[in-house]
Scaffold this motif. Sequence first.
Motif, PDB file in Angstrom:
ATOM      1  N   ARG A  65     -55.079  14.687   8.527  1.00 25.12           N
ATOM      2  CA  ARG A  65     -55.306  14.885   7.116  1.00 25.12           C
ATOM      3  C   ARG A  65     -54.433  13.714   6.640  1.00 25.12           C
ATOM      4  O   ARG A  65     -53.213  13.340   7.056  1.00 25.12           O
ATOM      5  CB  ARG A  65     -54.878  16.247   6.679  1.00 25.12           C
ATOM      6  CG  ARG A  65     -55.687  17.317   7.028  1.00 25.12           C
ATOM      7  CD  ARG A  65     -55.585  18.398   6.326  1.00 25.12           C
ATOM      8  NE  ARG A  65     -55.999  18.310   4.924  1.00 25.12           N
ATOM      9  CZ  ARG A  65     -57.254  18.599   4.529  1.00 25.12           C
ATOM     10  NH1 ARG A  65     -58.224  18.816   5.087  1.00 25.12           N
ATOM     11  NH2 ARG A  65     -57.353  18.175   3.173  1.00 25.12           N
ATOM     12  N   SER A 112     -44.510   6.149   7.509  1.00 25.78           N
ATOM     13  CA  SER A 112     -43.898   7.097   6.187  1.00 25.78           C
ATOM     14  C   SER A 112     -42.547   6.578   5.520  1.00 25.78           C
ATOM     15  O   SER A 112     -42.653   6.637   4.273  1.00 25.78           O
ATOM     16  CB  SER A 112     -43.924   8.425   6.669  1.00 25.78           C
ATOM     17  OG  SER A 112     -44.981   9.015   7.310  1.00 25.78           O
ATOM     18  N   ARG A 161     -48.790  15.938  15.281  1.00 21.35           N
ATOM     19  CA  ARG A 161     -48.059  16.120  13.876  1.00 21.35           C
ATOM     20  C   ARG A 161     -46.823  16.052  13.891  1.00 21.35           C
ATOM     21  O   ARG A 161     -46.170  16.441  14.958  1.00 21.35           O
ATOM     22  CB  ARG A 161     -48.824  17.585  13.483  1.00 21.35           C
ATOM     23  CG  ARG A 161     -48.142  18.145  12.052  1.00 21.35           C
ATOM     24  CD  ARG A 161     -49.203  17.334  11.147  1.00 21.35           C
ATOM     25  NE  ARG A 161     -48.831  17.895   9.901  1.00 21.35           N
ATOM     26  CZ  ARG A 161     -49.678  19.040   9.179  1.00 21.35           C
ATOM     27  NH1 ARG A 161     -50.479  19.704  10.064  1.00 21.35           N
ATOM     28  NH2 ARG A 161     -49.305  19.502   8.113  1.00 21.35           N
ATOM     29  N   ASP A 212     -52.677  13.723   3.903  1.00 24.79           N
ATOM     30  CA  ASP A 212     -51.328  14.278   3.411  1.00 24.79           C
ATOM     31  C   ASP A 212     -50.513  14.590   4.381  1.00 24.79           C
ATOM     32  O   ASP A 212     -49.382  15.462   3.905  1.00 24.79           O
ATOM     33  CB  ASP A 212     -51.457  15.290   2.387  1.00 24.79           C
ATOM     34  CG  ASP A 212     -52.412  16.489   3.162  1.00 24.79           C
ATOM     35  OD1 ASP A 212     -52.610  16.300   4.180  1.00 24.79           O
ATOM     36  OD2 ASP A 212     -52.591  17.726   2.341  1.00 24.79           O
ATOM     37  N   SER A 213     -50.566  14.170   5.808  1.00 20.58           N
ATOM     38  CA  SER A 213     -49.637  14.742   6.574  1.00 20.58           C
ATOM     39  C   SER A 213     -49.048  13.494   7.511  1.00 20.58           C
ATOM     40  O   SER A 213     -49.902  12.407   7.525  1.00 20.58           O
ATOM     41  CB  SER A 213     -50.303  15.675   7.736  1.00 20.58           C
ATOM     42  OG  SER A 213     -50.616  16.976   7.029  1.00 20.58           O
ATOM     43  N   ASN A 214     -47.757  13.833   8.130  1.00 19.23           N
ATOM     44  CA  ASN A 214     -47.509  12.572   9.023  1.00 19.23           C
ATOM     45  C   ASN A 214     -47.871  12.917  10.286  1.00 19.23           C
ATOM     46  O   ASN A 214     -47.705  14.227  10.914  1.00 19.23           O
ATOM     47  CB  ASN A 214     -45.797  12.721   8.872  1.00 19.23           C
ATOM     48  CG  ASN A 214     -45.552  12.083   7.442  1.00 19.23           C
ATOM     49  OD1 ASN A 214     -46.079  11.431   6.948  1.00 19.23           O
ATOM     50  ND2 ASN A 214     -44.351  12.604   6.907  1.00 19.23           N
ATOM     51  N   TYR A 215     -47.869  11.809  11.044  1.00 21.98           N
ATOM     52  CA  TYR A 215     -48.290  12.081  12.519  1.00 21.98           C
ATOM     53  C   TYR A 215     -47.477  10.712  13.230  1.00 21.98           C
ATOM     54  O   TYR A 215     -47.018   9.968  12.937  1.00 21.98           O
ATOM     55  CB  TYR A 215     -49.865  11.951  12.929  1.00 21.98           C
ATOM     56  CG  TYR A 215     -50.578  12.802  12.251  1.00 21.98           C
ATOM     57  CD1 TYR A 215     -51.026  14.001  12.771  1.00 21.98           C
ATOM     58  CD2 TYR A 215     -50.964  12.636  10.695  1.00 21.98           C
ATOM     59  CE1 TYR A 215     -51.754  14.834  12.198  1.00 21.98           C
ATOM     60  CE2 TYR A 215     -51.845  13.770  10.226  1.00 21.98           C
ATOM     61  CZ  TYR A 215     -52.381  14.720  11.021  1.00 21.98           C
ATOM     62  OH  TYR A 215     -52.869  15.612  10.031  1.00 21.98           O
ATOM     63  N   ARG A 268     -48.920   7.858   8.381  1.00 27.48           N
ATOM     64  CA  ARG A 268     -49.918   8.307   7.602  1.00 27.48           C
ATOM     65  C   ARG A 268     -51.102   7.425   7.697  1.00 27.48           C
ATOM     66  O   ARG A 268     -50.833   6.234   7.728  1.00 27.48           O
ATOM     67  CB  ARG A 268     -49.339   8.562   5.983  1.00 27.48           C
ATOM     68  CG  ARG A 268     -48.488   9.720   5.809  1.00 27.48           C
ATOM     69  CD  ARG A 268     -48.278  10.181   4.643  1.00 27.48           C
ATOM     70  NE  ARG A 268     -47.463  11.461   4.352  1.00 27.48           N
ATOM     71  CZ  ARG A 268     -47.636  12.289   3.445  1.00 27.48           C
ATOM     72  NH1 ARG A 268     -48.661  12.053   2.430  1.00 27.48           N
ATOM     73  NH2 ARG A 268     -46.564  13.267   3.262  1.00 27.48           N
TER      74      ARG A 268
END
Length: 213
Positions: A39, A114, A212, A41-44, A92
Amino acid sequence: MKIKHVAFLLVFALISQPLLGAGESVHEPVIDTSGEKLRADSNYHIIPAVPFTICGFVSCFTGGGLALGSIDDESCPLDVVVEKADEGLPLRFLPFNTKKGVIRVSTDLNIFFSDADERCPHHSTVWRLGDFDASTGQTYVTTGGVVGSPNQHTILNWFQIHKYEDAYKLVYCHGVCPSCQHSCKDVGVFVDGNRRMHLALSDDPFKVKFKRA
């Protein structure tokens, strides 16, 4: 008789069409290591799908996730490098269509770390394709790009995630400027003379997965 013939042609035309959504399989969601959709809106962390080992002059180490670095540790903007036995820095993904929250394969997107890096405070952490380095014969993935603003001046900022065997690969590719000449090229790992591992265009893709953060 003519009515039956017309009806037959209509039925044949309908069943000959691809099923709704069948052509969308190319753009299936990218899945992380937990089985969830990536997604915006998430950090990976981007990590190797298959652990690999690089040996230096004294010792060997296992390649890890992606971070920021450079050939001389001083030049700006910083390049995208592979950390030694570390998950690297969180990233991101921002799709071309910013209204789409899910990241899908083979679609244009910006990739960026990020957090800012104090070594190069005046450069963004948005990925972009660097200039050809004649000394190494490589084209590195660097930073200092911009988010969005698709046009002929920003085509170096766009990447895609493609399915690759049982995992994924990163690809420099874009469709945001149809009139611009371009060709898609896989992103791999180049080990320089100091055993630093850089992301660079390559015929040997870097097989990755997404965790994630």
